[in-house]
Design an enzyme around this catalytic site. Structure first.
Site, PDB file in Angstrom:
ATOM      1  N   SER A   1      19.086   6.737 -22.014  1.00  0.00           N
ATOM      2  CA  SER A   1      19.945   6.744 -20.830  1.00  0.00           C
ATOM      3  C   SER A   1      20.326   8.140 -20.387  1.00  0.00           C
ATOM      4  O   SER A   1      21.146   8.303 -19.480  1.00  0.00           O
ATOM      5  CB  SER A   1      21.222   5.929 -21.102  1.00  0.00           C
ATOM      6  OG  SER A   1      20.915   4.576 -21.360  1.00  0.00           O
TER       7      SER A   1
ATOM      8  N   SER B   1      24.450  11.425 -18.242  1.00  0.00           N
ATOM      9  CA  SER B   1      23.685  10.222 -18.572  1.00  0.00           C
ATOM     10  C   SER B   1      23.355   9.468 -17.280  1.00  0.00           C
ATOM     11  O   SER B   1      23.821   9.822 -16.195  1.00  0.00           O
ATOM     12  CB  SER B   1      24.484   9.325 -19.525  1.00  0.00           C
ATOM     13  OG  SER B   1      25.671   8.848 -18.913  1.00  0.00           O
ATOM     14  N   TYR B   2      22.561   8.420 -17.398  1.00  0.00           N
ATOM     15  CA  TYR B   2      22.071   7.699 -16.216  1.00  0.00           C
ATOM     16  C   TYR B   2      23.248   7.215 -15.376  1.00  0.00           C
ATOM     17  O   TYR B   2      24.126   6.502 -15.875  1.00  0.00           O
ATOM     18  CB  TYR B   2      21.209   6.512 -16.656  1.00  0.00           C
ATOM     19  CG  TYR B   2      20.450   5.869 -15.534  1.00  0.00           C
ATOM     20  CD1 TYR B   2      19.532   6.602 -14.785  1.00  0.00           C
ATOM     21  CD2 TYR B   2      20.651   4.541 -15.197  1.00  0.00           C
ATOM     22  CE1 TYR B   2      18.819   6.014 -13.758  1.00  0.00           C
ATOM     23  CE2 TYR B   2      19.945   3.939 -14.165  1.00  0.00           C
ATOM     24  CZ  TYR B   2      19.035   4.691 -13.448  1.00  0.00           C
ATOM     25  OH  TYR B   2      18.342   4.101 -12.416  1.00  0.00           O
ATOM     26  N   PRO B   3      23.310   7.597 -14.074  1.00  0.00           N
ATOM     27  CA  PRO B   3      24.512   7.332 -13.282  1.00  0.00           C
ATOM     28  C   PRO B   3      24.574   5.961 -12.633  1.00  0.00           C
ATOM     29  O   PRO B   3      25.555   5.659 -11.949  1.00  0.00           O
ATOM     30  CB  PRO B   3      24.458   8.433 -12.218  1.00  0.00           C
ATOM     31  CG  PRO B   3      22.998   8.675 -12.010  1.00  0.00           C
ATOM     32  CD  PRO B   3      22.355   8.459 -13.360  1.00  0.00           C
ATOM     33  N   ARG B   4      23.561   5.137 -12.813  1.00  0.00           N
ATOM     34  CA  ARG B   4      23.597   3.796 -12.219  1.00  0.00           C
ATOM     35  C   ARG B   4      23.808   2.770 -13.335  1.00  0.00           C
ATOM     36  O   ARG B   4      22.865   2.332 -13.984  1.00  0.00           O
ATOM     37  CB  ARG B   4      22.309   3.502 -11.438  1.00  0.00           C
ATOM     38  CG  ARG B   4      22.111   4.417 -10.235  1.00  0.00           C
ATOM     39  CD  ARG B   4      20.868   4.056  -9.439  1.00  0.00           C
ATOM     40  NE  ARG B   4      20.674   4.951  -8.310  1.00  0.00           N
ATOM     41  CZ  ARG B   4      21.210   4.778  -7.109  1.00  0.00           C
ATOM     42  NH1 ARG B   4      21.979   3.708  -6.898  1.00  0.00           N
ATOM     43  NH2 ARG B   4      20.985   5.633  -6.125  1.00  0.00           N
TER      44      ARG B   4
END
Length: 268
Positions: free
Chosen positions: A11, A192-195
């Site tokens: 992530s 980290s992955y924002p979605r």
């Protein structure tokens, strides 16, 4: 046989995260992959059908419609409906004048603002009656004193919706631009992955590794070190949606590293 395919799950584009993912490779989940394919196909078919219908319907009724295609999205169009409904409610709102009392008590040179339990009235004459009662009283007597302790728990992890809310309310940055900043920080290895829909960290999340990456930061490095020394107590609330962990700064960045501007404001 055919070629063996393995899947790595991570992530954040950071060295530790990717190395950890490469040590835990797994086979792709056929059911999940087919579910994604089905969703894409449904979105495409529904979008095409309703886009054709809307385009012909509206162009036949509004000659000045400045669009060759009126597109439909299964998520975006209902959301647009909520926005239009709210905009119409604001536009049709008729303000009504009201009156409220805001007396102040002076004790030993200190001013104490008081709140009227009734709040407000919509009749000026009634408000004037209450105002005169207060003026004629000259003094006040304390009838009861109560104390209440309020504890504020640790905030839940940050998901996409809350990220956009904070960016709008605190930084005056719109949703689309906020996501551009977040994605830029993600591809740069800082975030980290924002979605994500999750506001709860999964069991076994390595907070120590995250804090170690921030110990040398010139602004909050000392605080990160103190947290690491006394140990992290994760928030008890939140929801783990099973997609990605809450949005987390996985690497330290200074204003100079990011070139200042809104990117730094979003990171900070």
């Amino acid at each position: 046989g055919g070629q063996q395919v393995w899947r790595a799950k991570f992530s954040a584009i950071s060295g530790p995260e990717i190395r950890a993912a490469m040590t835990k490779l797994g086979e792709p989940n056929k059911a999940e992959a087919e579910a994604v394919d089905a969703r894409q196909e449904l979105d495409l078919k529904v979008g095409i059908a309703f886009t054709r219908f809307q385009t012909r319907y509206f162009q036949g009724r509004y000659g000045n419609l400045d669009a060759s295609v009126v597109s439909y999205g299964p998520c975006q169009t209902p959301t647009l409906g909520f926005c239009v409904e709210r905009a119409q409610a604001i536009a049709s709102f008729t303000p009504e004048p009201y009156w409220s009392l805001r007396p102040q008590v002076v004790k030993k040179g200190q001013q104490l603002p008081l709140e009227w339990d009734r709040g407000r009235v919509f009749d000026e004459q009634i408000a004037e009656v209450f105002r005169q009662i207060v003026l004629d009283g000259h003094s006040m007597r304390v009838k009861e004193v109560s104390e209440k302790e309020h504890k504020k728990g640790r905030p839940d992890g940050l998901n996409t919706v809350n990220l956009l809310k904070v960016a709008s309310s605190s930084l005056n940055i719109g949703p689309a631009y906020a996501m551009q900043i977040a994605e830029r920080l993600y591809t740069g290895g800082y975030l980290s992955y924002p979605r994500t829909e999750s506001t709860c960290y999964p069991p076994g999340f390595d907070f120590d590794e995250i804090l170690a990456a921030h110990r040398r930061h010139p602004v909050w490095g000392t605080y990160a070190s103190s947290l690491q020394q006394r140990g992290v107590l994760p928030p008890k609330g939140g929801v783990d949606a099973g997609d990605h962990p809450p949005i987390t700064p996985v690497a330290a960045a200074t204003e100079e590293d990011l070139g200042g501007g809104d990117t730094w404001r979003g990171c900070d």
